[in-house]
Design a protein around this motif. Sequence first.
Motif, PDB file in Angstrom:
ATOM      1  N   GLY A 153     -15.488 -12.841  19.085  1.00 35.56           N
ATOM      2  CA  GLY A 153     -15.316 -13.172  17.859  1.00 35.56           C
ATOM      3  C   GLY A 153     -15.135 -11.876  16.881  1.00 35.56           C
ATOM      4  N   GLU A 154     -15.472 -10.841  17.356  1.00 35.73           N
ATOM      5  CA  GLU A 154     -15.176  -9.458  16.530  1.00 35.73           C
ATOM      6  C   GLU A 154     -13.749  -9.186  16.705  1.00 35.73           C
ATOM      7  N   SER A 155     -13.358  -8.725  15.753  1.00 36.99           N
ATOM      8  CA  SER A 155     -11.647  -8.357  15.639  1.00 36.99           C
ATOM      9  C   SER A 155     -11.677  -6.901  15.868  1.00 36.99           C
ATOM     10  N   ARG A 156     -10.514  -6.515  16.292  1.00 38.87           N
ATOM     11  CA  ARG A 156     -10.233  -5.022  16.555  1.00 38.87           C
ATOM     12  C   ARG A 156     -10.264  -4.233  15.139  1.00 38.87           C
ATOM     13  N   ARG A 157     -10.476  -2.920  15.338  1.00 43.06           N
ATOM     14  CA  ARG A 157     -10.504  -2.316  14.111  1.00 43.06           C
ATOM     15  C   ARG A 157      -9.417  -1.147  14.265  1.00 43.06           C
ATOM     16  N   VAL A 158      -8.418  -0.936  13.229  1.00 46.06           N
ATOM     17  CA  VAL A 158      -7.518   0.322  13.416  1.00 46.06           C
ATOM     18  C   VAL A 158      -7.562   1.011  12.111  1.00 46.06           C
ATOM     19  N   GLY A 159      -7.609   2.424  12.631  1.00 45.74           N
ATOM     20  CA  GLY A 159      -7.763   3.357  11.486  1.00 45.74           C
ATOM     21  C   GLY A 159      -6.788   4.442  11.777  1.00 45.74           C
TER      22      GLY A 159
ATOM     23  N   HIS B  93      -9.721   6.847   8.703  1.00 43.75           N
ATOM     24  CA  HIS B  93      -9.394   6.011   7.524  1.00 43.75           C
ATOM     25  C   HIS B  93      -9.341   4.778   7.867  1.00 43.75           C
ATOM     26  N   TRP B  94      -9.996   3.907   7.751  1.00 45.23           N
ATOM     27  CA  TRP B  94      -9.909   2.287   8.264  1.00 45.23           C
ATOM     28  C   TRP B  94      -9.039   1.423   7.449  1.00 45.23           C
ATOM     29  N   LEU B  95      -7.969   0.947   7.975  1.00 42.85           N
ATOM     30  CA  LEU B  95      -7.056   0.305   7.506  1.00 42.85           C
ATOM     31  C   LEU B  95      -7.462  -1.166   6.707  1.00 42.85           C
ATOM     32  N   ASP B  96      -8.625  -1.910   7.502  1.00 39.73           N
ATOM     33  CA  ASP B  96      -9.026  -3.076   7.011  1.00 39.73           C
ATOM     34  C   ASP B  96      -9.880  -3.008   5.742  1.00 39.73           C
ATOM     35  N   ASP B  97     -10.714  -1.804   5.366  1.00 35.73           N
ATOM     36  CA  ASP B  97     -11.291  -1.845   4.216  1.00 35.73           C
ATOM     37  C   ASP B  97     -11.339  -0.530   3.557  1.00 35.73           C
ATOM     38  N   ASP B  98     -10.397   0.220   3.860  1.00 36.30           N
ATOM     39  CA  ASP B  98      -9.879   1.243   2.866  1.00 36.30           C
ATOM     40  C   ASP B  98     -10.993   2.295   2.802  1.00 36.30           C
ATOM     41  N   HIS B  99     -11.756   2.514   3.825  1.00 36.80           N
ATOM     42  CA  HIS B  99     -12.821   3.425   3.828  1.00 36.80           C
ATOM     43  C   HIS B  99     -12.683   4.695   4.529  1.00 36.80           C
TER      44      HIS B  99
END
Length: 67
Positions: free
Chosen positions: A17-23, A40-46
């Motif tokens: 259920g956890e999605s992959r993170r891309v930065g 720099h994470w693309l999903d939350d802009d941090h």
Amino acid sequence: MKAAVGDRLVVEGAHQGESRRVGIIVSVRDDDGTPPYVVHWLDDDHETLVYPGPDAHVEHHESGRGR
């Protein structure tokens, strides 16, 4: 694991259920390209300092760099 600025860090979801993170790697602390990285994470802009675990891999910005 070795990376350069501009490479992508991909972290696969460790649990169902956890999605992959891309930065995008914006800073490499060591000259040899080893972690940690500022990402720099693309999903939350941090941006965060990351010590990648076994569920992470690097996608190199330029193809065929042979890392």
